[in-house]
Motif scaffolding. Structure first.
Motif, PDB file in Angstrom:
ATOM      1  N   HIS A 103      -4.378  -2.907 -10.834  1.00  0.00           N
ATOM      2  CA  HIS A 103      -4.743  -1.601 -11.252  1.00  0.00           C
ATOM      3  C   HIS A 103      -5.011  -0.567  -9.837  1.00  0.00           C
ATOM      4  O   HIS A 103      -5.642   0.777 -10.317  1.00  0.00           O
ATOM      5  CB  HIS A 103      -5.835  -1.974 -11.521  1.00  0.00           C
ATOM      6  N   ASN A 104      -3.848  -0.546  -9.192  1.00  0.00           N
ATOM      7  CA  ASN A 104      -4.441  -0.007  -7.753  1.00  0.00           C
ATOM      8  C   ASN A 104      -2.901   1.957  -8.124  1.00  0.00           C
ATOM      9  O   ASN A 104      -1.985   1.952  -7.779  1.00  0.00           O
ATOM     10  CB  ASN A 104      -4.042  -0.409  -6.804  1.00  0.00           C
ATOM     11  N   SER A 105      -4.217   2.676  -8.756  1.00  0.00           N
ATOM     12  CA  SER A 105      -2.809   3.662  -9.766  1.00  0.00           C
ATOM     13  C   SER A 105      -2.195   4.400  -8.623  1.00  0.00           C
ATOM     14  O   SER A 105      -0.744   5.311  -8.522  1.00  0.00           O
ATOM     15  CB  SER A 105      -4.083   4.368 -10.318  1.00  0.00           C
ATOM     16  N   PRO A 106      -2.985   4.540  -7.079  1.00  0.00           N
ATOM     17  CA  PRO A 106      -2.589   5.735  -6.615  1.00  0.00           C
ATOM     18  C   PRO A 106      -1.245   4.938  -5.962  1.00  0.00           C
ATOM     19  O   PRO A 106       0.205   5.638  -5.535  1.00  0.00           O
ATOM     20  CB  PRO A 106      -2.887   5.962  -5.219  1.00  0.00           C
ATOM     21  N   LEU A 107      -0.878   3.532  -5.679  1.00  0.00           N
ATOM     22  CA  LEU A 107      -0.563   2.752  -5.409  1.00  0.00           C
ATOM     23  C   LEU A 107       1.028   2.681  -6.790  1.00  0.00           C
ATOM     24  O   LEU A 107       1.757   3.217  -6.272  1.00  0.00           O
ATOM     25  CB  LEU A 107      -0.426   1.631  -4.698  1.00  0.00           C
ATOM     26  N   GLY A 140       0.542  -1.321   0.169  1.00  0.00           N
ATOM     27  CA  GLY A 140      -0.042  -0.115   0.147  1.00  0.00           C
ATOM     28  C   GLY A 140       0.542   1.744   0.284  1.00  0.00           C
ATOM     29  O   GLY A 140       2.179   1.167  -0.377  1.00  0.00           O
ATOM     30  N   GLU A 141       0.063   2.119  -0.191  1.00  0.00           N
ATOM     31  CA  GLU A 141       1.166   3.663  -0.635  1.00  0.00           C
ATOM     32  C   GLU A 141       1.756   3.953   0.851  1.00  0.00           C
ATOM     33  O   GLU A 141       2.626   4.476   1.040  1.00  0.00           O
ATOM     34  CB  GLU A 141      -0.136   5.132  -0.359  1.00  0.00           C
ATOM     35  N   TYR A 177       2.335   4.116 -15.754  1.00  0.00           N
ATOM     36  CA  TYR A 177       2.004   4.908 -14.854  1.00  0.00           C
ATOM     37  C   TYR A 177       3.480   4.939 -14.030  1.00  0.00           C
ATOM     38  O   TYR A 177       3.213   5.826 -13.043  1.00  0.00           O
ATOM     39  CB  TYR A 177       1.365   4.159 -14.048  1.00  0.00           C
ATOM     40  N   ALA A 201      -0.494   0.549 -16.740  1.00  0.00           N
ATOM     41  CA  ALA A 201       0.521   0.076 -15.261  1.00  0.00           C
ATOM     42  C   ALA A 201       1.670   0.503 -15.007  1.00  0.00           C
ATOM     43  O   ALA A 201       2.132   1.317 -14.345  1.00  0.00           O
ATOM     44  CB  ALA A 201       0.060  -1.470 -14.705  1.00  0.00           C
ATOM     45  N   ARG A 206      -2.840  -8.241  -7.251  1.00  0.00           N
ATOM     46  CA  ARG A 206      -4.383  -7.801  -6.680  1.00  0.00           C
ATOM     47  C   ARG A 206      -3.644  -6.648  -6.859  1.00  0.00           C
ATOM     48  O   ARG A 206      -4.900  -5.424  -6.300  1.00  0.00           O
ATOM     49  CB  ARG A 206      -4.220  -8.554  -5.113  1.00  0.00           C
ATOM     50  N   ASN A 207      -3.116  -5.413  -7.029  1.00  0.00           N
ATOM     51  CA  ASN A 207      -2.293  -4.244  -6.830  1.00  0.00           C
ATOM     52  C   ASN A 207      -2.283  -3.185  -7.855  1.00  0.00           C
ATOM     53  O   ASN A 207      -1.958  -2.451  -8.352  1.00  0.00           O
ATOM     54  CB  ASN A 207      -1.427  -3.874  -5.720  1.00  0.00           C
ATOM     55  N   GLY A 219      -1.888  -8.283 -13.521  1.00  0.00           N
ATOM     56  CA  GLY A 219      -3.450  -8.669 -12.493  1.00  0.00           C
ATOM     57  C   GLY A 219      -3.877  -9.271 -12.893  1.00  0.00           C
ATOM     58  O   GLY A 219      -3.810  -9.777 -13.830  1.00  0.00           O
TER      59      GLY A 219
END
Ligand code: PEP
Ligand code: MN
Length: 331
Positions: A184-188, A162-163, A218, A215, A181-182, A204
């Motif tokens: 797609h987590n663009s902030p991370l 996580g961030e 990013y 990704a 699992r992450n 993913g």
């Protein structure tokens, strides 16, 4: 359009020459040097030959999609003295799923280094499906990982969940891992990119290839030094294997997109008995390396025991691979 600046040339003067032609330019420092991106629609009318003739321009390329920074990555990535890419010996990244204790990771590092692994893996922040499963030893585990790797001349890779943990992972490791699992987590992804570290980006489990590439975009856009794409299997309908190892994606990324891909057969198969043939298949498809889970006693592993190789099995897998430098060591 991607404009690569000749090594030694002044990127600012190339940029000025482009801006003077009315072009919209953004700059990117990648592992392959400085690139200037001419962003659409402002650069839609640009003539490639005219741009290639500007003093200080090494080359001009059209990005294939909406991921120009990914497309501009060099074919060979140099990371901490390791070279990953075509015509290079495959790089073996290996270690336990989770870092379970200081003693464990030192022992694993010693035995894997002796057998030719170059990167030590191990999770400190674990993405578990159930909240009641082992979640990892956190920053302490990262310290153990770093010390064990240093003692045996290995680089390290570990997952940032996580961030809140990404800075900590980047501070202790050579390569930051983003888990399936992450993806797609663009902030991370942005936070991982901002650390400036190379990132191992797992695909993913239900991500299209285009989503995976984006990704990566990013990460590079936020400042990642490089992106290693890691194919670890995608969800399918058959439960005989944990996931479906998509070797088509490996061939496409390596042979068409010219990117560096590492294959993780451990998470793809979910069972140790098929790691050897699929590792061979991965290298045949173009993979620059392998990510393998290894444990001294898989039956007692705190996570992912069924897919972990024992040390003799790990040695047998490596013995069966073409192109690995022979290393004397313990079995
Ligand atoms: C791992 O590498 O231990 C892991 C959790 O992998 P994935 O994100 O591919 O499931
Ligand atoms: Mn695992």
């Amino acid at each position: 359009m991607i404009v690569t600046v000749r090594p030694g040339a002044n990127p600012d003067s190339v940029r000025e020459a482009l801006v003077a032609r009315g072009l919209w330019v953004t700059r990117h420092e990648g592992a392959g040097g400085t690139c200037l991106f001419l962003v659409r629609p402002y650069s839609g009318h640009v003539n490639a030959d005219e741009v290639a003739a500007i003093d200080g321009v090494l080359g001009v390329a059209e990005p294939r999609g909406g991921h120009p920074r990914v497309d501009a990555q060099p074919q060979v990535l140099e990371i901490g003295g390791l070279a990953l890419g075509p015509d290079r010996a495959p790089v073996v990244m290996a270690g336990p799923c989770s870092i379970e204790s200081e003693e464990q990771i030192h022992d694993v590092a010693r035995r894997l280094a002796a057998r030719g692994a170059r990167v030590l893996r191990g999770g400190a922040f674990k993405p578990r499906t159930s909240p009641y499963e082992f979640q990892g030893h956190g920053e302490n585990a990262l310290r153990w990982l770093a010390e064990a790797a240093r003692a045996h001349g290995l680089l390290t890779v570990s997952e940032a969940l996580g961030e809140s943990s990404v800075e900590c992972v980047a501070a202790h490791t050579d390569i930051v891992q983003i888990g399936s699992r992450n993806m797609h987590n663009s902030p991370l992804l942005r936070a991982a990119g901002r650390t400036g570290r190379p990132v191992l980006l797992k695909r993913g489990m239900a991500a299209t290839i285009e989503e995976w590439l984006l990704a990566g975009e990013y990460l590079l856009d936020a400042g990642a030094a490089a992106v290693i794409f890691c194919e670890r299997g995608i969800r399918s309908f058959d439960a005989e294997t944990r996931n479906l190892l998509d070797l088509s994606a490996v061939a496409l990324l390596t042979h068409v997109h010219r990117l560096v891909v590492v294959v993780d057969p451990s998470h793809a198969l979910g069972r140790r008995d098929l790691i050897q043939p699929m590792s061979r298949a991965a290298l045949a498809a173009g993979a620059a390396g392998l990510l393998l889970e290894v444990h001294d006693t898989p039956g007692r592993a705190l996570s992912d025991g069924p897919q972990a190789l024992t040390f003799p099995e790990f040695a047998a897998v490596l013995d069966g691979l073409p192109g690995l430098p022979q290393v004397q060591g313990s079995r």
